[in-house]
Motif scaffolding. Structure first.
Motif, PDB file in Angstrom:
ATOM      1  N   ALA A  84       3.554   5.727  -4.309  1.00  0.00           N
ATOM      2  CA  ALA A  84       2.477   5.889  -5.172  1.00  0.00           C
ATOM      3  C   ALA A  84       3.178   6.349  -6.568  1.00  0.00           C
ATOM      4  CB  ALA A  84       1.593   7.474  -4.899  1.00  0.00           C
ATOM      5  N   PHE A  85       4.147   6.864  -6.768  1.00  0.00           N
ATOM      6  CA  PHE A  85       4.995   7.002  -8.107  1.00  0.00           C
ATOM      7  C   PHE A  85       5.166   5.727  -8.831  1.00  0.00           C
ATOM      8  CE2 PHE A  85       7.232  10.952  -6.943  1.00  0.00           C
ATOM      9  CZ  PHE A  85       6.318  12.071  -7.864  1.00  0.00           C
ATOM     10  N   THR A  86       5.477   4.388  -7.849  1.00  0.00           N
ATOM     11  CA  THR A  86       5.805   3.245  -8.411  1.00  0.00           C
ATOM     12  C   THR A  86       4.666   2.637  -8.978  1.00  0.00           C
ATOM     13  OG1 THR A  86       5.387   2.002  -6.281  1.00  0.00           O
ATOM     14  CG2 THR A  86       7.521   3.004  -6.893  1.00  0.00           C
ATOM     15  N   VAL A  87       3.422   3.026  -8.785  1.00  0.00           N
ATOM     16  CA  VAL A  87       2.119   2.221  -9.353  1.00  0.00           C
ATOM     17  C   VAL A  87       2.052   2.530 -10.735  1.00  0.00           C
ATOM     18  CG1 VAL A  87      -0.387   2.238  -9.302  1.00  0.00           C
ATOM     19  CG2 VAL A  87       0.733   2.311  -7.175  1.00  0.00           C
ATOM     20  N   ALA A  88       2.511   3.687 -11.209  1.00  0.00           N
ATOM     21  CA  ALA A  88       2.583   4.034 -12.541  1.00  0.00           C
ATOM     22  C   ALA A  88       3.632   3.053 -13.482  1.00  0.00           C
ATOM     23  CB  ALA A  88       3.013   5.548 -12.955  1.00  0.00           C
ATOM     24  N   LEU A  89       4.560   2.525 -12.724  1.00  0.00           N
ATOM     25  CA  LEU A  89       5.587   1.851 -13.297  1.00  0.00           C
ATOM     26  C   LEU A  89       5.314   0.043 -13.314  1.00  0.00           C
ATOM     27  CD1 LEU A  89       8.621   3.387 -11.663  1.00  0.00           C
ATOM     28  CD2 LEU A  89       7.548   3.670 -14.073  1.00  0.00           C
ATOM     29  N   GLY A  90       3.662   0.117 -12.566  1.00  0.00           N
ATOM     30  CA  GLY A  90       3.236  -1.488 -12.737  1.00  0.00           C
ATOM     31  C   GLY A  90       3.447  -2.289 -11.207  1.00  0.00           C
ATOM     32  N   ASP A  91       3.884  -1.416 -10.370  1.00  0.00           N
ATOM     33  CA  ASP A  91       4.065  -2.266  -8.958  1.00  0.00           C
ATOM     34  C   ASP A  91       2.586  -2.206  -8.355  1.00  0.00           C
ATOM     35  OD1 ASP A  91       6.576  -2.138  -9.210  1.00  0.00           O
ATOM     36  OD2 ASP A  91       7.094  -0.891  -7.417  1.00  0.00           O
ATOM     37  N   ASP A  92       2.274  -3.223  -7.705  1.00  0.00           N
ATOM     38  CA  ASP A  92       1.047  -3.531  -7.114  1.00  0.00           C
ATOM     39  C   ASP A  92       1.308  -3.354  -5.606  1.00  0.00           C
ATOM     40  OD1 ASP A  92      -1.286  -4.538  -6.846  1.00  0.00           O
ATOM     41  OD2 ASP A  92      -0.772  -6.153  -5.848  1.00  0.00           O
ATOM     42  N   TRP A  93       0.307  -2.033  -5.380  1.00  0.00           N
ATOM     43  CA  TRP A  93       0.343  -1.262  -4.081  1.00  0.00           C
ATOM     44  C   TRP A  93      -0.879  -1.238  -3.529  1.00  0.00           C
ATOM     45  CZ3 TRP A  93      -0.030   4.412  -3.255  1.00  0.00           C
ATOM     46  CH2 TRP A  93       0.267   4.864  -2.038  1.00  0.00           C
ATOM     47  N   LYS A  94      -1.286  -1.387  -2.180  1.00  0.00           N
ATOM     48  CA  LYS A  94      -2.337  -1.212  -1.538  1.00  0.00           C
ATOM     49  C   LYS A  94      -2.409  -0.136  -0.800  1.00  0.00           C
ATOM     50  CE  LYS A  94      -4.627  -4.545  -3.885  1.00  0.00           C
ATOM     51  NZ  LYS A  94      -4.824  -4.225  -5.280  1.00  0.00           N
ATOM     52  N   PRO A  95      -2.624   1.169  -0.987  1.00  0.00           N
ATOM     53  CA  PRO A  95      -2.354   2.241   0.060  1.00  0.00           C
ATOM     54  C   PRO A  95      -3.327   1.941   1.564  1.00  0.00           C
ATOM     55  CG  PRO A  95      -3.554   2.925  -1.698  1.00  0.00           C
ATOM     56  CD  PRO A  95      -3.379   1.631  -2.262  1.00  0.00           C
ATOM     57  N   ASN A  96      -2.732   2.332   2.506  1.00  0.00           N
ATOM     58  CA  ASN A  96      -3.452   2.442   3.669  1.00  0.00           C
ATOM     59  C   ASN A  96      -4.435   3.496   3.731  1.00  0.00           C
ATOM     60  OD1 ASN A  96      -2.415   4.558   4.469  1.00  0.00           O
ATOM     61  ND2 ASN A  96      -0.680   3.270   5.908  1.00  0.00           N
ATOM     62  N   ARG A  97      -5.448   3.516   4.909  1.00  0.00           N
ATOM     63  CA  ARG A  97      -6.552   4.476   5.027  1.00  0.00           C
ATOM     64  C   ARG A  97      -5.854   6.001   5.049  1.00  0.00           C
ATOM     65  NH1 ARG A  97     -11.273   4.547   9.393  1.00  0.00           N
ATOM     66  NH2 ARG A  97     -12.619   6.085   8.357  1.00  0.00           N
ATOM     67  N   GLU A  98      -5.078   6.246   5.656  1.00  0.00           N
ATOM     68  CA  GLU A  98      -4.418   7.406   5.830  1.00  0.00           C
ATOM     69  C   GLU A  98      -3.975   8.086   4.314  1.00  0.00           C
ATOM     70  OE1 GLU A  98      -0.631   9.776   8.120  1.00  0.00           O
ATOM     71  OE2 GLU A  98      -1.298   7.939   8.824  1.00  0.00           O
ATOM     72  N   THR A  99      -2.862   6.891   3.813  1.00  0.00           N
ATOM     73  CA  THR A  99      -2.728   7.466   2.407  1.00  0.00           C
ATOM     74  C   THR A  99      -3.765   7.582   1.485  1.00  0.00           C
ATOM     75  OG1 THR A  99      -0.614   5.915   2.840  1.00  0.00           O
ATOM     76  CG2 THR A  99      -1.148   6.450   0.653  1.00  0.00           C
ATOM     77  N   ARG A 100      -4.720   6.922   1.284  1.00  0.00           N
ATOM     78  CA  ARG A 100      -5.924   7.021   0.536  1.00  0.00           C
ATOM     79  C   ARG A 100      -6.579   8.476   0.820  1.00  0.00           C
ATOM     80  NH1 ARG A 100      -8.169   2.640  -1.995  1.00  0.00           N
ATOM     81  NH2 ARG A 100      -7.111   0.802  -1.266  1.00  0.00           N
ATOM     82  N   ARG A 101      -6.526   8.911   2.177  1.00  0.00           N
ATOM     83  CA  ARG A 101      -6.847  10.445   2.503  1.00  0.00           C
ATOM     84  C   ARG A 101      -5.722  11.276   1.758  1.00  0.00           C
ATOM     85  NH1 ARG A 101      -5.121  13.071   6.663  1.00  0.00           N
ATOM     86  NH2 ARG A 101      -4.427  11.123   7.476  1.00  0.00           N
ATOM     87  N   ARG A 102      -4.594  11.298   1.804  1.00  0.00           N
ATOM     88  CA  ARG A 102      -3.776  12.089   1.201  1.00  0.00           C
ATOM     89  C   ARG A 102      -3.795  11.978  -0.399  1.00  0.00           C
ATOM     90  NH1 ARG A 102       1.229   9.840   4.732  1.00  0.00           N
ATOM     91  NH2 ARG A 102       0.901  11.208   6.462  1.00  0.00           N
ATOM     92  N   LEU A 103      -4.017  10.698  -1.047  1.00  0.00           N
ATOM     93  CA  LEU A 103      -4.344  10.761  -2.407  1.00  0.00           C
ATOM     94  C   LEU A 103      -5.524  11.520  -2.738  1.00  0.00           C
ATOM     95  CD1 LEU A 103      -3.202   6.980  -2.940  1.00  0.00           C
ATOM     96  CD2 LEU A 103      -1.884   9.091  -4.006  1.00  0.00           C
ATOM     97  N   ARG A 104      -6.423  11.406  -2.132  1.00  0.00           N
ATOM     98  CA  ARG A 104      -7.825  12.254  -2.103  1.00  0.00           C
ATOM     99  C   ARG A 104      -7.516  13.715  -2.154  1.00  0.00           C
ATOM    100  NH1 ARG A 104     -12.821  13.311   1.427  1.00  0.00           N
ATOM    101  NH2 ARG A 104     -14.529  13.183  -0.044  1.00  0.00           N
TER     102      ARG A 104
END
Length: 144
Positions: free
Chosen positions: A101-121
């Motif tokens: 998730a940190f790397t997304v701010a640096l421009g990396d393309d990342w598609k989080p899975n369902r479990e990770t989306r729950r954590r990000l929520r």
């Protein structure tokens, strides 16, 4: 009492009885694109005490934000936002999703899975609850 004094007293009375706002937490499926980038930037800025929050202290940051918030957390359908043990919800001993998730701010393309989306929520809910106090090292929320 003058008219101005009465208005000020009424304003203080209303302010003291005003409930904190309810926060609507979007569904995990709605966390993508620009919201994912903004959340990644927030992860970089979160503070725990006088230091930036690490992957391991993220649980404490989220728990403190939820503990200190006095309003309601709601799902988009207005049902209560319910979460379990934050240690388990945010990854237990495995915090690889935080690094990604940190790397997304640096421009990396990342598609989080369902479990990770729950954590990000959960992290998004904590950011909404804590406000600037999470990244400015403030004692009280919005204590400028």
């Amino acid at each position: 009492m003058t008219e101005k004094g009465k208005d000020a007293a009424e304003a203080r009375r209303l302010q003291s009885t005003r409930m904190p706002p309810s926060i609507i937490v979007p569904w995990g499926e709605d966390i993508d694109g620009e919201l994912l980038v903004l959340l990644s930037i927030c992860l970089w800025c979160l503070r725990y005490g006088r230091k930036y929050a690490s992957r391991r202290s993220l649980v404490d940051v989220v728990a403190d934000a939820f503990r200190d918030y006095q309003g309601q957390l709601l799902n988009p359908d207005k049902t209560p936002f319910i979460y379990g043990d934050l240690d388990l919800e945010l990854g237990g001993p495995h915090y690889d999703w935080v690094r990604q998730a940190f790397t997304v701010a640096l421009g990396d393309d990342w598609k989080p899975n369902r479990e990770t989306r729950r954590r990000l929520r959960l992290v998004l809910a904590a950011v909404k609850c804590g406000g600037p106090s999470l990244w400015r090292n403030l004692k009280q929320p919005y204590d400028f």
